[in-house]
Enzyme design. Structure first.
Site, PDB file in Angstrom:
ATOM      1  N   ARG A  48      25.894 101.792  34.827  1.00 18.57           N
ATOM      2  CA  ARG A  48      25.791 101.292  33.450  1.00 18.57           C
ATOM      3  C   ARG A  48      26.730 102.084  32.543  1.00 18.57           C
ATOM      4  O   ARG A  48      27.324 103.081  32.949  1.00 18.57           O
ATOM      5  CB  ARG A  48      24.339 101.366  32.942  1.00 18.57           C
ATOM      6  CG  ARG A  48      23.753 102.764  33.180  1.00 18.57           C
ATOM      7  CD  ARG A  48      22.774 103.166  32.177  1.00 18.57           C
ATOM      8  NE  ARG A  48      23.353 103.287  30.863  1.00 18.57           N
ATOM      9  CZ  ARG A  48      24.125 104.311  30.482  1.00 18.57           C
ATOM     10  NH1 ARG A  48      24.420 105.297  31.306  1.00 18.57           N
ATOM     11  NH2 ARG A  48      24.610 104.349  29.257  1.00 18.57           N
ATOM     12  N   GLY A  49      26.787 101.630  31.254  1.00 17.44           N
ATOM     13  CA  GLY A  49      27.772 102.192  30.328  1.00 17.44           C
ATOM     14  C   GLY A  49      29.017 101.329  30.454  1.00 17.44           C
ATOM     15  O   GLY A  49      29.518 101.121  31.570  1.00 17.44           O
ATOM     16  N   ALA A  50      29.506 100.828  29.312  1.00 16.50           N
ATOM     17  CA  ALA A  50      30.574  99.819  29.360  1.00 16.50           C
ATOM     18  C   ALA A  50      31.782 100.250  30.205  1.00 16.50           C
ATOM     19  O   ALA A  50      32.239  99.481  31.065  1.00 16.50           O
ATOM     20  CB  ALA A  50      30.987  99.446  27.934  1.00 16.50           C
ATOM     21  N   ARG A  89      27.101  91.251  32.880  1.00 23.46           N
ATOM     22  CA  ARG A  89      26.698  91.854  31.601  1.00 23.46           C
ATOM     23  C   ARG A  89      27.648  91.326  30.520  1.00 23.46           C
ATOM     24  O   ARG A  89      28.771  91.817  30.376  1.00 23.46           O
ATOM     25  CB  ARG A  89      26.717  93.386  31.659  1.00 23.46           C
ATOM     26  CG  ARG A  89      25.647  93.935  32.593  1.00 23.46           C
ATOM     27  CD  ARG A  89      25.181  95.309  32.203  1.00 23.46           C
ATOM     28  NE  ARG A  89      24.284  95.315  31.062  1.00 23.46           N
ATOM     29  CZ  ARG A  89      23.839  96.433  30.474  1.00 23.46           C
ATOM     30  NH1 ARG A  89      24.238  97.607  30.920  1.00 23.46           N
ATOM     31  NH2 ARG A  89      23.011  96.373  29.458  1.00 23.46           N
ATOM     32  N   GLN A 193      17.607 105.379  28.087  1.00 29.47           N
ATOM     33  CA  GLN A 193      18.853 106.042  28.518  1.00 29.47           C
ATOM     34  C   GLN A 193      19.036 107.390  27.819  1.00 29.47           C
ATOM     35  O   GLN A 193      19.657 108.295  28.389  1.00 29.47           O
ATOM     36  CB  GLN A 193      20.070 105.145  28.220  1.00 29.47           C
ATOM     37  CG  GLN A 193      20.182 103.921  29.097  1.00 29.47           C
ATOM     38  CD  GLN A 193      19.527 102.706  28.476  1.00 29.47           C
ATOM     39  OE1 GLN A 193      18.542 102.811  27.745  1.00 29.47           O
ATOM     40  NE2 GLN A 193      20.054 101.534  28.760  1.00 29.47           N
ATOM     41  N   ASP A 234      30.026  98.936  23.099  1.00 32.64           N
ATOM     42  CA  ASP A 234      30.192  97.993  24.216  1.00 32.64           C
ATOM     43  C   ASP A 234      31.246  96.936  23.929  1.00 32.64           C
ATOM     44  O   ASP A 234      31.786  96.314  24.840  1.00 32.64           O
ATOM     45  CB  ASP A 234      28.857  97.323  24.540  1.00 32.64           C
ATOM     46  CG  ASP A 234      27.976  98.267  25.316  1.00 32.64           C
ATOM     47  OD1 ASP A 234      27.366  99.156  24.689  1.00 32.64           O
ATOM     48  OD2 ASP A 234      27.946  98.160  26.556  1.00 32.64           O
TER      49      ASP A 234
END
Ligand code: MRU
Length: 344
Positions: A48-50, A89, A193, A234
């Site tokens: 995860r995390g852009a 996503r 998170q 994002d």
């Protein structure tokens, strides 16, 4: 910070990720073999995390390209792989930017050569971008008060990028230089998170961090004297609208109320120069809101709204921090600093 969130072996095509759903209690690496496993890993936030999703997507595309080289339908099938990855996503634009740039190589009959070039670029991107995050950290250090109390949300750190992170980069770079900060981390419901990842990351790096719940932000700003807020992103549009983890917008409103700066830190691959203020917001499973750690916390069947991101308008943003510097969240400054097209 020595943890590697993604490992890709170009000779064997072995792809391994740190399963972020298990942190902070367990540091387990999982091997990703199939496209279905890759989609599942992104959708469940194992990765995860852009920016990290984009690196992972690039490695998956490279792996699939290598697998497809003997298929006469290579071009069409690789395109489908890319589109499926992008769909996992929808708000985080880095994945789309990187996959689109790699799919631009997908023309011609020399499939071996195309697969080789995609792999070479995917590896180079992950390695090269360390400099990007370091530069973001340096620029952020130039605007954050040394020794200050800084508030953040979600996890925009090393495990969300390739190293250093974006919003957390000044704390790592500051640590290397002997510049300390007191970081306040919002826990970041629903998936925590902040509590599970940011606090774990910074604590491992011996950076001073204090955990608060999301509804403590206003009081913490007032009671602890928060000097600035810094968050990741994002997707940043041409007009300076910023999509980031749900809860970011309310922090921006608070920053304006209390008269403290609100910064957004992101690499150029987070910009979407085709968009103005309309951004598709990913809505996730209601169970993320009705449960914590698998335990129910709400009546069964209750109506839930679970947007994963919100959009902060440019007038609430003091500055955008990229590898190119710190600039205003407006179209002229964005086009000037980021350029007319996104180079990943
Ligand atoms: O849903 P997540 O955990 O992927 O959300 C992550 C964020 O909102 C981050 O702030 C953003 O992706 C930037 S990470 C450098």
């Amino acid at each position: 910070m020595t943890v590697r969130n993604i490992r890709f072996d170009a000779s064997t095509h072995e792809l391994i990720i740190l399963d972020q759903t298990l942190l902070p209690h367990e540091e387990r690496y999982v091997t990703i073999d199939t496209l279905e496993q890759a989609e599942h890993a992104i959708e469940t936030l194992q990765v995860r995390g852009a920016p990290a999703i984009a690196y992972f997507g690039a490695f998956v595309l490279a792996k699939e390209a290598g697998r497809l080289v003997d298929d006469p339908d290579f071009t069409r099938r690789l395109e489908i792989v890319g589109r499926r990855l992008i769909a996992t996503r929808p708000t985080a634009v880095n994945l789309q930017n990187v996959i689109d740039s790699l799919l631009a190589l997908n023309s011609g009959e020399d499939f071996e050569q195309i697969a080789g070039e995609i792999e070479r670029r995917a590896v180079a991107l992950y390695d090269r971008d360390v400099d990007t995050y370091r530069a973001i950290g340096e620029h952020a250090l130039s605007v954050l008060p040394a020794g200050g109390n800084i508030l953040t949300i979600c996890n925009a750190g090393a495990i969300a990028t390739s190293r250093y992170g974006t919003a957390l980069a000044p704390f790592y770079v500051g640590k290397e230089r002997g510049v300390a900060f007191n970081v306040f981390a919002c826990e970041t419901r629903p998936l925590l998170q902040g509590a599970r990842l940011t606090v774990w990351e910074l604590d491992q790096a011996d950076i001073d961090v204090t955990l608060i719940t999301d509804n403590m932000a206003a009081w913490t700003i007032q009671a602890k004297g928060v000097d600035a807020i810094i968050v990741g992103a994002d997707r940043i549009t041409r007009t300076g609208h910023v999509a980031n983890k749900i809860g970011t917008l309310q922090l921006a409103v608070l920053a304006n109320h209390y008269g403290i700066p609100f910064y957004v830190a992101a690499p150029h691959s987070t910009f979407d120069l085709t968009a103005e203020d309309a951004i598709e917001i990913e809505e996730r499973n209601p169970s993320e809101v009705t449960h914590i750690g698998g335990q129910p916390t709400a009546p069964v069947g209750i109506t839930v709204f679970n947007p994963a991101f919100d959009v902060t308008p440019p007038e609430l943003i003091t500055g955008i921090i990229t590898e190119a510097g710190v600039f205003k969240a407006d179209e002229t400054a964005i086009i000037h600093h980021v350029g007319g097209t996104i180079h990943v």
